[in-house]
Design a protein around this motif. Structure first.
Motif, PDB file in Angstrom:
ATOM      1  N   LEU A 156     -34.365   1.488 -50.355  1.00 17.18           N
ATOM      2  CA  LEU A 156     -34.344   0.739 -49.101  1.00 17.18           C
ATOM      3  C   LEU A 156     -34.998  -0.626 -49.277  1.00 17.18           C
ATOM      4  N   GLU A 157     -36.047  -0.684 -50.057  1.00 15.79           N
ATOM      5  CA  GLU A 157     -36.746  -1.949 -50.281  1.00 15.79           C
ATOM      6  C   GLU A 157     -35.813  -2.988 -50.910  1.00 15.79           C
ATOM      7  N   HIS A 158     -35.031  -2.543 -51.886  1.00 17.83           N
ATOM      8  CA  HIS A 158     -34.094  -3.460 -52.550  1.00 17.83           C
ATOM      9  C   HIS A 158     -33.036  -3.942 -51.565  1.00 17.83           C
ATOM     10  N   LEU A 159     -32.570  -3.039 -50.704  1.00 17.65           N
ATOM     11  CA  LEU A 159     -31.569  -3.416 -49.710  1.00 17.65           C
ATOM     12  C   LEU A 159     -32.133  -4.467 -48.753  1.00 17.65           C
ATOM     13  N   LEU A 160     -33.350  -4.261 -48.268  1.00 15.60           N
ATOM     14  CA  LEU A 160     -33.945  -5.219 -47.341  1.00 15.60           C
ATOM     15  C   LEU A 160     -34.123  -6.581 -47.998  1.00 15.60           C
ATOM     16  N   GLU A 161     -34.400  -6.600 -49.290  1.00 14.18           N
ATOM     17  CA  GLU A 161     -34.488  -7.869 -50.014  1.00 14.18           C
ATOM     18  C   GLU A 161     -33.141  -8.591 -50.015  1.00 14.18           C
ATOM     19  N   LYS A 162     -32.075  -7.835 -50.255  1.00 14.91           N
ATOM     20  CA  LYS A 162     -30.734  -8.431 -50.299  1.00 14.91           C
ATOM     21  C   LYS A 162     -30.304  -8.984 -48.943  1.00 14.91           C
ATOM     22  N   LEU A 163     -30.799  -8.371 -47.874  1.00 12.87           N
ATOM     23  CA  LEU A 163     -30.386  -8.800 -46.540  1.00 12.87           C
ATOM     24  C   LEU A 163     -30.862 -10.217 -46.218  1.00 12.87           C
ATOM     25  N   HIS A 164     -31.877 -10.708 -46.912  1.00 15.71           N
ATOM     26  CA  HIS A 164     -32.329 -12.087 -46.707  1.00 15.71           C
ATOM     27  C   HIS A 164     -31.255 -13.093 -47.136  1.00 15.71           C
ATOM     28  N   ASN A 165     -30.325 -12.650 -47.972  1.00 18.00           N
ATOM     29  CA  ASN A 165     -29.239 -13.529 -48.433  1.00 18.00           C
ATOM     30  C   ASN A 165     -27.935 -13.288 -47.664  1.00 18.00           C
ATOM     31  N   TYR A 166     -28.000 -12.478 -46.598  1.00 15.16           N
ATOM     32  CA  TYR A 166     -26.794 -12.164 -45.831  1.00 15.16           C
ATOM     33  C   TYR A 166     -26.790 -12.971 -44.545  1.00 15.16           C
TER      34      TYR A 166
ATOM     35  N   GLU B 161     -39.071   5.928 -37.601  1.00 14.48           N
ATOM     36  CA  GLU B 161     -38.760   5.306 -38.894  1.00 14.48           C
ATOM     37  C   GLU B 161     -37.423   4.581 -38.832  1.00 14.48           C
ATOM     38  N   ARG B 162     -36.449   5.162 -38.151  1.00 14.93           N
ATOM     39  CA  ARG B 162     -35.143   4.500 -38.023  1.00 14.93           C
ATOM     40  C   ARG B 162     -35.288   3.178 -37.277  1.00 14.93           C
ATOM     41  N   ARG B 163     -36.018   3.207 -36.177  1.00 11.12           N
ATOM     42  CA  ARG B 163     -36.199   1.971 -35.392  1.00 11.12           C
ATOM     43  C   ARG B 163     -36.914   0.898 -36.223  1.00 11.12           C
ATOM     44  N   GLU B 164     -37.863   1.305 -37.065  1.00 11.40           N
ATOM     45  CA  GLU B 164     -38.585   0.346 -37.885  1.00 11.40           C
ATOM     46  C   GLU B 164     -37.672  -0.278 -38.940  1.00 11.40           C
ATOM     47  N   VAL B 165     -36.828   0.537 -39.555  1.00 10.80           N
ATOM     48  CA  VAL B 165     -35.880   0.007 -40.544  1.00 10.80           C
ATOM     49  C   VAL B 165     -34.912  -0.959 -39.876  1.00 10.80           C
ATOM     50  N   GLU B 166     -34.401  -0.598 -38.709  1.00  7.92           N
ATOM     51  CA  GLU B 166     -33.461  -1.464 -37.989  1.00  7.92           C
ATOM     52  C   GLU B 166     -34.103  -2.798 -37.631  1.00  7.92           C
ATOM     53  N   LYS B 167     -35.381  -2.744 -37.234  1.00 13.40           N
ATOM     54  CA  LYS B 167     -36.099  -3.976 -36.888  1.00 13.40           C
ATOM     55  C   LYS B 167     -36.257  -4.875 -38.113  1.00 13.40           C
TER      56      LYS B 167
ATOM     57  N   ALA C 243     -34.455  -4.889 -40.848  1.00 16.87           N
ATOM     58  CA  ALA C 243     -33.148  -5.385 -41.274  1.00 16.87           C
ATOM     59  C   ALA C 243     -32.685  -6.519 -40.369  1.00 16.87           C
ATOM     60  N   GLY C 244     -32.869  -6.357 -39.062  1.00 15.37           N
ATOM     61  CA  GLY C 244     -32.459  -7.396 -38.121  1.00 15.37           C
ATOM     62  C   GLY C 244     -33.193  -8.700 -38.334  1.00 15.37           C
ATOM     63  N   LEU C 245     -34.472  -8.609 -38.676  1.00 12.81           N
ATOM     64  CA  LEU C 245     -35.263  -9.820 -38.924  1.00 12.81           C
ATOM     65  C   LEU C 245     -34.876 -10.488 -40.247  1.00 12.81           C
ATOM     66  N   ALA C 246     -34.415  -9.691 -41.216  1.00 10.31           N
ATOM     67  CA  ALA C 246     -34.055 -10.245 -42.529  1.00 10.31           C
ATOM     68  C   ALA C 246     -32.722 -10.976 -42.510  1.00 10.31           C
ATOM     69  N   ILE C 247     -31.791 -10.527 -41.697  1.00  5.39           N
ATOM     70  CA  ILE C 247     -30.438 -11.090 -41.675  1.00  5.39           C
ATOM     71  C   ILE C 247     -30.437 -12.471 -41.025  1.00  5.39           C
TER      72      ILE C 247
ATOM     73  N   LYS D 172     -20.726  -7.852 -33.408  1.00 10.16           N
ATOM     74  CA  LYS D 172     -20.497  -7.008 -34.578  1.00 10.16           C
ATOM     75  C   LYS D 172     -21.600  -5.954 -34.681  1.00 10.16           C
ATOM     76  N   ARG D 173     -21.197  -4.785 -35.111  1.00  8.42           N
ATOM     77  CA  ARG D 173     -22.183  -3.742 -35.385  1.00  8.42           C
ATOM     78  C   ARG D 173     -22.341  -3.633 -36.896  1.00  8.42           C
ATOM     79  N   LEU D 174     -23.568  -3.751 -37.381  1.00 10.62           N
ATOM     80  CA  LEU D 174     -23.878  -3.588 -38.789  1.00 10.62           C
ATOM     81  C   LEU D 174     -24.624  -2.271 -38.968  1.00 10.62           C
ATOM     82  N   VAL D 175     -24.353  -1.574 -40.053  1.00 11.12           N
ATOM     83  CA  VAL D 175     -25.018  -0.290 -40.250  1.00 11.12           C
ATOM     84  C   VAL D 175     -25.652  -0.211 -41.631  1.00 11.12           C
TER      85      VAL D 175
END
Length: 311
Positions: free
Chosen positions: A62-72, A93-99, A101-105, A116-119
Motif C-alpha cells: 500500500l505504501e508503494h501505491l500511495l507513493e505512485k498516486l502523487h504522480n497521478y 482503516e479503509r477511511r484512512e487509506v481513502e483519505k 489516496a485522495g490527498l495524494a492524487i 469519476k470513481r477511483l478505487v
C-alpha cells in the motif's frame, strides 16, 4: 497494453454459467471473484459482473501505491473508494487509506457527486488502483415485460447466453429462430447486437412485438418456421422449444438442429433434454458447454456448437 480487473458475483447455481460466460469473453475462467484481462468489456453486458477497474497502478504494498498516486493527475472531480472486506481492513482503516489516496492524487476530490470513481483494491497479492465503472443491471428492468411465458428463460440467464453466443458484437449477424416471447432478443438488442427473430407460433407474435416495443427497440421479427429461413448469419441462438406436458420428438430435434446448421456456423443451444447424439448425427462439433441449475430438480444445458461451413 491496458489491463482491466473485473469483479464478479454469482450464486453457486449460477457458477457454471458464469464461468462459461468468462471463457467466451476472455478465453479462460477463474474460481475467484476477480478476473484480469487486456480485453475491454462493458461490465453492464454481464449479469455477473459487478464492475470493472482500469488498472493504472499495481503494487505489492500500500505504501508503494500511495507513493505512485502523487504522480497521478485527473481532470474530472473524483472520489476514492477502497474495496476490501472486514478481514483485510477495518472501517476506520479503509477511511484512512481513502483519505491519504485522495490527498495524494492531483485533482479535485468530490465525495458527494464525483465525475469519476477511483478505487483501490487488494486482490490477495497486489494493491490495484484505477477508474471504476459499475455495472448497471439492465437485465433486471427487462423482467417487467408486458407478456411472459412460464417456461421462458429468466432475463439473467438469457443475457448470459447472449454473451456466450456473441462475445464480440461488431460486424456479427445473429438470429433467434425460435424466439418465443422475445427474452433473448430483448437482451441482445439492449447490447446493440444485430439480431433478428422468428417463431412458427402465430399466437406469440402480438405479445412478442409488444415486448420488444415496450423497451424501445425495433421488432425485427417474422412468423416463420425454422426450416423456411433462408438468411445466412454468423450466430444462431436456439432455446429448444418445450412445454410442461410434452417434449420434442427425435425427428423434431433433428429438423431444428439441421435447419440451424444451414443458416449459421456457430449455434448456441439451450436445452432441457440431452442433445449430444443428435448434434453428432447432424455434424455439429461441441466447443464448450455448461449446466444451469434452477432449484434442486430443474436443469438446462447451454451448448456451444460450430461447424466448418453453412450448407
Amino acid at each position: 497494453m491496458k489491463k482491466y480487473k473485473y469483479l464478479y458475483a454469482c450464486t453457486d447455481e449460477e457458477r457454471a454459467l458464469c464461468e462459461l460466460e468468462m471463457r467466451s469473453f476472455f478465453g479462460f475462467h477463474t474460481k475467484t471473484k476477480e478476473l484480469e484481462s487486456s480485453i475491454d468489456i462493458d461490465p453492464s453486458r454481464s449479469p455477473f459482473m459487478k464492475g470493472k477497474i482500469e488498472v493504472i497502478f499495481k503494487t505489492e504494498t500500500l505504501e508503494h501505491l500511495l507513493e505512485k498516486l502523487h504522480n497521478y493527475t485527473i481532470l474530472d472531480s473524483f472520489k476514492v473508494t477502497l474495496i476490501s472486506d472486514s478481514k483485510q481492513f477495518t472501517f476506520d482503516e479503509r477511511r484512512e487509506v481513502e483519505k491519504k489516496a485522495g490527498l495524494a492524487i492531483n485533482g479535485i476530490a468530490n465525495l458527494q457527486s464525483p465525475d469519476k470513481r477511483l478505487v483501490i483494491m487488494y486482490d490477495q497479492h497486489h494493491f490495484v488502483f484505477g477508474p471504476y465503472v459499475e455495472s448497471e443491471p439492465v437485465w433486471f428492468t427487462h423482467q417487467q415485460k408486458p407478456h411472459h411465458y412460464s417456461t421462458a428463460l429468466s432475463t439473467r440467464v438469457a443475457r448470459a447466453v447472449v454473451n456466450i453466443a456473441v462475445p464480440k458484437i461488431e460486424n456479427v449477424k445473429v438470429i433467434d429462430p425460435c424466439c418465443g416471447i422475445g427474452t433473448v432478443l430483448i437482451e441482445a438488442l439492449s447490447m446493440g447486437i444485430d439480431i433478428t427473430g422468428s417463431d412458427y407460433n402465430p399466437l406469440v407474435m402480438k405479445g412478442l412485438r409488444e415486448n420488444i416495443l415496450h423497451f424501445g427497440y425495433e421488432p425485427k421479427v417474422q412468423l416463420c418456421e425454422i426450416g423456411e429461413i433462408r438468411a445466412q448469419v454468423d450466430v444462431a441462438i436456439i432455446d429448444m422449444p418445450y412445454n410442461l406436458c410434452s417434449v420434442l420428438s427425435a425427428d423434431e430435434k433433428v429438423h431444428i438442429i439441421s435447419s440451424a446448421k444451414k443458416i449459421a456456423k456457430k449455434i448456441v443451444f439451450v436445452t432441457i433434454e440431452p442433445l449430444d447424439e443428435v448434434l453428432e448425427q447432424v455434424g455439429l462439433t461441441i466447443i464448450d458447454r455448461c449446466t444451469v441449475k434452477k432449484g434442486k430438480t430443474f436443469t438446462r444445458e447451454v451448448i456451444i456448437c460450430e461447424h466448418s461451413k453453412i450448407e
